[in-house]
Design an enzyme around this catalytic site. Structure first.
Site, mmCIF file in Angstrom:
data_model
loop_
_atom_site.group_PDB
_atom_site.id
_atom_site.type_symbol
_atom_site.label_atom_id
_atom_site.label_comp_id
_atom_site.label_asym_id
_atom_site.label_seq_id
_atom_site.Cartn_x
_atom_site.Cartn_y
_atom_site.Cartn_z
ATOM 1 C CD GLU A 73 51.530 48.640 11.363
ATOM 2 O OE1 GLU A 73 50.306 48.644 11.073
ATOM 3 O OE2 GLU A 73 52.224 47.610 11.323
ATOM 4 C CG HIS A 142 58.353 42.823 4.293
ATOM 5 N ND1 HIS A 142 57.239 42.367 3.658
ATOM 6 C CD2 HIS A 142 58.070 42.765 5.620
ATOM 7 C CE1 HIS A 142 56.315 42.024 4.552
ATOM 8 N NE2 HIS A 142 56.794 42.262 5.758
#
Lengths: 344, 330
Positions: A73, A142
């Protein structure tokens, strides 16, 4: 012309329209196409993101504009920052907002600050799309809603849509905005259907939407909690109370005026935010009204938020973690001083 | 990984003159900032590039205004080599409204996007993904530009080093990664912090060329950069060049540099000076005459004095500037 499509389809449509309109718009992220460089894979079989939100884009725009990235990322979000500063208009997908830990520097210290640090000589027209939200049984890494982190940082804009129609128009506005925008998509809303206009249209960032009008109580709710608020408003109506439900839609900039005007009218405020409470957007909106709208208030402000704990996995615990219409009713009963409301 | 001996096939008189001038500008600019800082006039942190001139100049000698660079907290040299205005730079370091960033960035964030200078950077390792992004634009928009990422040895253990180089390699982007290994990350020696003999050895992990050069030899840097930039412009992907160099001053101004030995400092400052070496080279190859070199040195000194004068006479930004340029619109 409107038709009924899902939240996910509305987002997909916005990206398609943006990419058709401007060839500088590219999409990059983990498996946004899926199966890059797999010889036997036809593009129409490509994933289009883990939830299929970007399905079909690689077929129409090719792999030069729909770029699968490594799971790195910092690398690709950081690259998107200068791709934006040097002439592209990237949409970078951060699969889950929980992964911001791997690339916060690129967002917080680079994207947000380039323009200011460079004395206004740079612009960063970058949109980072990211999934958030609990209720998917996806556990602590998540399921968070981390928009407060970004709202805190000057230089970023923060968008949290609650309906398919808003999602489409706000995403188009975000992509064609010249500042970096973090666009939050609640994964539990992807299948939600709604009426959505065809074609290209935007609504301005920084304009709240009054999702329901009322004179007795203001509820400001963020993202999918707008729907919790609307359910609570239905229940309260049965007790003769008219609730005004405000969806800020963008947390930065925040439409302070719409919130304050509503509280001036109703005298009561509940804020629903499924994020953790400390230093949250709920706390921020409460502080706004306490600071600038104290004289309007007939009762204490109430915040319905997650507790100060990570998002739990077990369905029984996750259900306890999230705001519910019943929790809203309890708060309403308290500030109105009518315990019978809870019994509704 | 190869170690290359300098040959200077392509160095013209004009190029040599430009390079010598830029090296002098960097050295004199930094020496002057050092002097002014010691008087307590300058706000904030200052990290000086003096000693490393051959790297920025040897690389930027191949770049044009369309090309990009990303830089570091030690960025003055990169700015000068990429053509940033010295008055604007000095004023920025003073925090003045006439600075390149209107006094909003300071020494650690000097940038000039129009010149392809995408900013000095206060975050070690911040530049890798940023250079990759500029390379992505160049590739997708087919501009023919390259992006050069300057970074220090302190950054080569950062995760962004891996993520950035890997991404540039798989996408075959026109990016050149230039390590400035000055031996110390702040006060920590390279040998302690890095589990590799050379930073360039790490190129093997990304299946790209890696090259170690004498970073005090501007010709060596110039030639290695030429190979890497040609490769990048030809669409063959990134290269990792490691320039072994030395910073003449401390990590920041005010650093007592106790971690450096007296012998080491003496050797680098007296015997291995990059500017002296290049000066001797120019004379030995008859590229420029002694008089021309002296003239360049005098002109640079005058330019630096003017930059200081400009900075000192410039106004500070005012309250109305505080909230400007946070956003394009808000």
């Amino acid at each position: 012309m409107t038709r009924t499509i899902s939240f996910s389809e509305a987002i997909n449509e916005a990206m398609k329209l943006a990419m058709r309109k401007d060839e500088n718009v590219i999409l990059l992220g983990e498996d946004v196409a899926g199966g890059a460089a797999v010889d036997h894979l036809q593009d129409d079989e490509a994933w289009g993101g883990v939830m299929g939100v970007t399905k079909g884009l690689v077929q129409e725009f090719g792999r030069e504009r729909v770029l699968d990235t490594p799971i790195a990322e910092a690398g690709y979000i950081g690259a998107a920052v200068t791709a934006a500063a040097t002439g592209l208009r990237p949409i970078a997908e951060l699969m889950f907002n929980d992964f911001i830990g791997s690339c916060l520097d690129e967002v917080m210290n680079q994207a947000a600050k380039l323009r200011y640090m460079f004395g206004g000589k740079a612009k960063v027209p970058l949109t980072i799309r990211t999934m958030h939200g609990a209720g998917f049984r996806a556990a602590a890494q998540h399921s968070q809603s981390l928009y407060a982190i970004f709202t805190h940082i000057p230089g970023l804009k923060v968008v949290v849509p609650s309906t398919p129609s808003d999602a489409k128009s706000l995403l188009l506005a975000s992509i064609f905005d010249d500042d970096p925008v973090i666009f939050f998509e609640d994964k539990t809303l992807y299948n939600m259907k709604g009426e959505v206009e065809e074609g290209f249209y935007t609504i301005p960032l920084g304009k709240a939407d009054i999702k329901r009008e009322g004179n007795d109580l203001t509820i400001v709710a963020i993202g999918k909690q707008v729907h919790t608020a609307l359910k609570a408003a239905d229940l309260l109506k049965a007790r003769g109370m008219e609730t005004e439900v405000i969806d800020p839609r963008t947390l930065s900039p925040l439409d302070e005026e719409t919130i304050l005007s509503s509280v001036a009218k109703t005298g009561r405020l509940i804020v629903i935010d499924e994020a953790n409470p400390r230093c949250s957007v709920a706390a921020d909106i409460s502080a706004l009204v306490a600071d600038k709208g104290f004289d309007y208030l007939d009762a204490p402000i109430k915040m319905i938020t997650a507790p100060h704990c990570p998002v739990p996995f077990s369905p029984t615990l996750e259900d306890l973690y999230l705001p519910t219409p019943e929790k809203v009713l309890r708060a309403a009963a308290e500030i109105i001083g009518d315990e019978t409301i809870i019994a509704v | 990984m190869t170690v290359t001996k300098p040959e200077s096939k392509s160095l013209t008189k004009e190029k040599a003159k430009w390079m010598y001038q830029k090296m002098c500008e960097i050295r004199q600019f930094e020496d002057k900032v050092h002097e002014i800082f010691s008087k307590g006039i300058l706000p904030g942190f200052v990290h000086l590039y003096a000693g490393e001139e051959a790297v920025a100049v040897g690389v930027c000698a191949h770049l044009n205004e369309k090309d990009y660079i990303t830089s570091t907290h030690r960025g003055h040299g990169h700015c000068i080599a990429k053509g940033c205005d010295l008055n604007g730079m000095m004023a920025e370091i003073y925090g003045k409204a006439t600075g390149l960033c209107k006094g909003k960035g300071g020494s650690m964030h000097i940038a000039d996007v129009e010149k392809g200078m995408l900013g000095a950077n206060g975050i070690v390792g911040g530049g890798f993904p940023l250079a990759v992004g500029a390379g992505l634009t160049a590739k997708l928009k087919k501009t023919g530009a390259v992006a050069v990422c300057f970074f220090g040895d302190g950054a080569n253990n950062h995760g962004t080093f891996h993520e950035g180089i890997n991404l540039a390699a798989i996408w075959k982007l026109p990016v050149v990664f230039v390590a400035e290994n000055n031996g110390y990350a702040e006060a920590t020696p390279f040998e302690y912090a890095s589990s590799c003999k050379n930073i360039a050895d790490r190129a093997a992990a990304y299946n790209i060329p890696g090259e170690v050069v004498d970073g005090k030899d501007v010709i060596a840097v110039y030639e290695a950069a030429e190979r890497a930039i040609t490769r990048a412009r030809n669409g063959e992907g990134p290269t990792l060049i490691e320039c072994k160099t030395y910073r003449n001053y401390g990590h920041f101004e005010g650093d007592a540099q106790t971690y450096k030995s007296a012998e080491e400092k003496e050797k680098h400052l007296k015997e291995l000076d990059a500017i002296v070496k290049f000066r001797n080279y120019i004379l030995s190859k008859h590229l420029l005459f002694e008089q021309e070199l002296l003239q360049i040195e005098r002109n640079v000194a005058e330019t630096i004095e003017k930059a200081v004068d400009f900075a000192e006479k410039s106004p500070f930004p005012t309250e109305e500037d505080l909230l400007k340029d946070v956003y394009v619109s808000y």
